[in-house]
Each structure stands twice: as C-alpha cells, then as structure tokens.
Design an enzyme around this catalytic site. Sequence first.
Site, PDB file in Angstrom:
ATOM      1  N   LYS A  73     -71.924 -14.698  -8.530  1.00  0.00           N
ATOM      2  CA  LYS A  73     -70.985 -13.530  -9.143  1.00  0.00           C
ATOM      3  C   LYS A  73     -71.474 -13.238  -9.995  1.00  0.00           C
ATOM      4  O   LYS A  73     -71.701 -12.273 -10.952  1.00  0.00           O
ATOM      5  CB  LYS A  73     -69.920 -15.037 -10.393  1.00  0.00           C
ATOM      6  CG  LYS A  73     -68.262 -14.833  -9.108  1.00  0.00           C
ATOM      7  CD  LYS A  73     -68.198 -15.980 -10.838  1.00  0.00           C
ATOM      8  CE  LYS A  73     -67.666 -16.196 -11.304  1.00  0.00           C
ATOM      9  NZ  LYS A  73     -68.426 -17.960 -10.422  1.00  0.00           N
ATOM     10  N   ARG A  94     -60.188 -18.008 -15.496  1.00  0.00           N
ATOM     11  CA  ARG A  94     -60.249 -19.105 -13.928  1.00  0.00           C
ATOM     12  C   ARG A  94     -59.129 -20.000 -13.472  1.00  0.00           C
ATOM     13  O   ARG A  94     -58.750 -20.831 -12.953  1.00  0.00           O
ATOM     14  CB  ARG A  94     -61.228 -20.180 -14.737  1.00  0.00           C
ATOM     15  CG  ARG A  94     -62.252 -20.751 -13.910  1.00  0.00           C
ATOM     16  CD  ARG A  94     -63.580 -21.250 -14.721  1.00  0.00           C
ATOM     17  NE  ARG A  94     -64.707 -21.708 -14.041  1.00  0.00           N
ATOM     18  CZ  ARG A  94     -65.555 -21.008 -14.407  1.00  0.00           C
ATOM     19  NH1 ARG A  94     -66.047 -20.089 -15.294  1.00  0.00           N
ATOM     20  NH2 ARG A  94     -66.906 -21.671 -13.420  1.00  0.00           N
ATOM     21  N   ARG A 113     -79.884 -23.304  -6.884  1.00  0.00           N
ATOM     22  CA  ARG A 113     -80.557 -21.970  -7.822  1.00  0.00           C
ATOM     23  C   ARG A 113     -81.096 -22.727  -9.199  1.00  0.00           C
ATOM     24  O   ARG A 113     -81.697 -23.743  -9.449  1.00  0.00           O
ATOM     25  CB  ARG A 113     -79.033 -21.982  -8.073  1.00  0.00           C
ATOM     26  CG  ARG A 113     -78.842 -21.242  -9.604  1.00  0.00           C
ATOM     27  CD  ARG A 113     -77.347 -20.756  -9.592  1.00  0.00           C
ATOM     28  NE  ARG A 113     -76.206 -21.901  -9.290  1.00  0.00           N
ATOM     29  CZ  ARG A 113     -75.115 -21.409 -10.265  1.00  0.00           C
ATOM     30  NH1 ARG A 113     -74.557 -20.201  -9.646  1.00  0.00           N
ATOM     31  NH2 ARG A 113     -74.228 -22.129 -10.124  1.00  0.00           N
ATOM     32  N   ARG A 119     -79.406 -25.447 -13.348  1.00  0.00           N
ATOM     33  CA  ARG A 119     -78.463 -25.991 -14.568  1.00  0.00           C
ATOM     34  C   ARG A 119     -78.181 -27.816 -14.352  1.00  0.00           C
ATOM     35  O   ARG A 119     -77.968 -28.229 -13.431  1.00  0.00           O
ATOM     36  CB  ARG A 119     -77.350 -24.828 -14.054  1.00  0.00           C
ATOM     37  CG  ARG A 119     -77.114 -23.940 -15.146  1.00  0.00           C
ATOM     38  CD  ARG A 119     -76.124 -22.594 -14.789  1.00  0.00           C
ATOM     39  NE  ARG A 119     -75.118 -23.794 -13.898  1.00  0.00           N
ATOM     40  CZ  ARG A 119     -73.842 -22.964 -14.087  1.00  0.00           C
ATOM     41  NH1 ARG A 119     -73.771 -22.323 -13.576  1.00  0.00           N
ATOM     42  NH2 ARG A 119     -72.811 -23.401 -13.668  1.00  0.00           N
ATOM     43  N   ARG A 167     -66.411 -28.827  -9.172  1.00  0.00           N
ATOM     44  CA  ARG A 167     -66.106 -27.761  -9.638  1.00  0.00           C
ATOM     45  C   ARG A 167     -65.530 -26.466  -8.505  1.00  0.00           C
ATOM     46  O   ARG A 167     -64.601 -26.061  -8.815  1.00  0.00           O
ATOM     47  CB  ARG A 167     -67.425 -27.297 -10.010  1.00  0.00           C
ATOM     48  CG  ARG A 167     -68.048 -27.718 -11.466  1.00  0.00           C
ATOM     49  CD  ARG A 167     -69.319 -27.075 -11.250  1.00  0.00           C
ATOM     50  NE  ARG A 167     -69.861 -26.608 -11.029  1.00  0.00           N
ATOM     51  CZ  ARG A 167     -71.408 -26.064 -11.131  1.00  0.00           C
ATOM     52  NH1 ARG A 167     -72.255 -27.064 -10.446  1.00  0.00           N
ATOM     53  NH2 ARG A 167     -71.743 -24.776 -10.763  1.00  0.00           N
TER      54      ARG A 167
HETATM   55  P1  AMP Z   1     -70.298 -21.068 -14.560  1.00  0.00           P
HETATM   56  O1  AMP Z   1     -71.418 -20.903 -14.894  1.00  0.00           O
HETATM   57  O2  AMP Z   1     -68.895 -20.055 -15.019  1.00  0.00           O
HETATM   58  O3  AMP Z   1     -70.263 -21.856 -13.473  1.00  0.00           O
HETATM   59  O4  AMP Z   1     -69.368 -22.270 -16.037  1.00  0.00           O
HETATM   60  C1  AMP Z   1     -69.906 -23.463 -15.942  1.00  0.00           C
HETATM   61  C2  AMP Z   1     -68.872 -24.249 -17.095  1.00  0.00           C
HETATM   62  O5  AMP Z   1     -68.295 -24.019 -17.981  1.00  0.00           O
HETATM   63  C3  AMP Z   1     -67.819 -24.199 -15.915  1.00  0.00           C
HETATM   64  O6  AMP Z   1     -67.636 -25.247 -15.210  1.00  0.00           O
HETATM   65  C4  AMP Z   1     -66.686 -24.850 -16.734  1.00  0.00           C
HETATM   66  O7  AMP Z   1     -66.794 -26.393 -17.007  1.00  0.00           O
HETATM   67  C5  AMP Z   1     -67.169 -24.267 -18.552  1.00  0.00           C
HETATM   68  N1  AMP Z   1     -66.554 -22.760 -17.866  1.00  0.00           N
HETATM   69  C6  AMP Z   1     -66.580 -21.884 -17.713  1.00  0.00           C
HETATM   70  N2  AMP Z   1     -65.774 -20.574 -18.201  1.00  0.00           N
HETATM   71  C7  AMP Z   1     -64.403 -21.768 -17.615  1.00  0.00           C
HETATM   72  C8  AMP Z   1     -63.173 -20.266 -17.928  1.00  0.00           C
HETATM   73  N3  AMP Z   1     -62.899 -19.526 -18.066  1.00  0.00           N
HETATM   74  N4  AMP Z   1     -62.036 -22.063 -18.676  1.00  0.00           N
HETATM   75  C9  AMP Z   1     -62.388 -23.040 -18.563  1.00  0.00           C
HETATM   76  N5  AMP Z   1     -64.089 -23.658 -18.294  1.00  0.00           N
HETATM   77  C10 AMP Z   1     -65.201 -22.882 -18.614  1.00  0.00           C
END
Ligand code: AMP
Length: 220
Positions: free
Chosen positions: A13, A88, A127, A162, A174
């Site tokens: 993404k 989400r 990654r 990460r 996740r």
């Molecule tokens: P990502 O980088 O998009 O994988 O996001 C990393 C983490 O941030 C996720 O596993 C969630 O814990 C948190 N996070 C990111 N976006 C959201 C969202 N829209 N709502 C809730 N938690 C989020």
Amino acid sequence: MIIIMMGAQGTGKGTVAGIISESTGIKQLSTGDVFRKNIKEQTPLGIEANKYIAKGELVPDDVTVPMVVGYLDSDMAKDGIILDGFPRTLEQAEKLDEILTERGKKVDLVINLTTPREEIIDRILTRRVCPNPSCKTTYNLKLNPPKVDGICDKCGTELVQREDDSSAEAINQRLEIYENKTAPLVEYYAKRGILRTEEVSSRINRMGKEVAEEIIKDLK
Ligand code: AMP
C-alpha cells in the site's frame, strides 16, 4: 481527489501510494507513519499509540480520528489526499464520510491491493524501512533490495526493521484484525462503485510499481 489505499499489511500500500503521490502531487498520509514518528519523538500521542501498536492492535478511534481530521483540514490536503492506513474499520469509514460531507467532499477512489497470505508474511519479515521521516522509503530484501546492503538508496540512512514486523505474533494479530475489521470495507466501497481491486503478487509477476503506473495512467 480523495483516494483511499486498502490492503492487508505487506501488500505494498505504502509503496503504491508513494508512487501515485510523487506522480500526481497529491500528498500521502500514512497513519502508521504518523504514529511511528510520534513514538520516536515520544510525544503524548506516540506514547499512547505505542501501547497498541507494539501488540499489533488498532489504536483507538478517539486518538486516530482527530489526528486524521487535523491533517484533512491542513494545507497538506488542499489538492486532495491519499489515505494510506485509514479507514481501517467500518466505524472509521462512516466517520470519514461524515467529516468529508461536512466539508463538501467525498471519497473518489478506493484502491484495494490483494496478495496471497503466505507471500504477505514473507514480505513483512523481509521488509526494511528508511527511518528518516522525510524519506521513509520501503525496501524488501528479496524483491526490492537497496543497492548497498542496509543503506537507503535515496538518502543514505541506515535501514531498519519495524518493531511490529519482527514479531510473528504481532504480524498474525495484524492480519487477523485486517480480515475481521478492515476487509468488510471492501464491500462498503464496492457498493458505491468506487472500488478498484488489484492483485500484487510475485505469483503473477505483478508488483506494486506496475499497479501504481496503471492507476496513474487512468487518473490522467
Ligand atoms: P501500518 O503502518 O499502516 O501498518 O500501521 C501500523 C500500526 O499503526 C497498525 O498496526 C495500528 O496499530 C496503527 N494504525 C495505523 N492506522 C490506524 C488506524 N486507521 N486505526 C487504528 N490504528 C491504526
């Protein structure tokens, strides 16, 4: 133009959003990146968000939604925005519609990336990301390695993994949340006729870059 990027973790993404952003000038807002920046700087938002992120859980809406609204109302979104990682949940999607309607706007396009699960897990484990907040380029040790081992091609910063990518438990948590809470949004946006689903997979030799280029062509 308001674009939403959907897809489980590891589907690419962020990469696809980044290429579209660079080509169209529409800014990309990654909620995950905003949280990670705040965690690094140990801001009150970061300290709160990290309680959930470290375990692979979603950050509660009362933290996430006002943060996104702040960006939507900022100069950053004056030409539209590419939302990467938000909404989400169905609640977040409904809230977003409400916020946009109040501002006379709407979601124009939802890009949904799909990748087979085995491939996703392998991609997350391999990654690596550039921690420089103004770069944030993502690499993959197998599919898209940096030219010099461990170093960002663009800015020379040392790449990192990460924290939530290194634990199999957090990755599975996740992916489960994605299936249960985020995947139903596909239907929500499909009903409106604004959903574009694209498979990104080495199985069909189709990577994020090609998908992004096709989308950019169609946007012009
Ligand atoms: P990502 O980088 O998009 O994988 O996001 C990393 C983490 O941030 C996720 O596993 C969630 O814990 C948190 N996070 C990111 N976006 C959201 C969202 N829209 N709502 C809730 N938690 C989020």
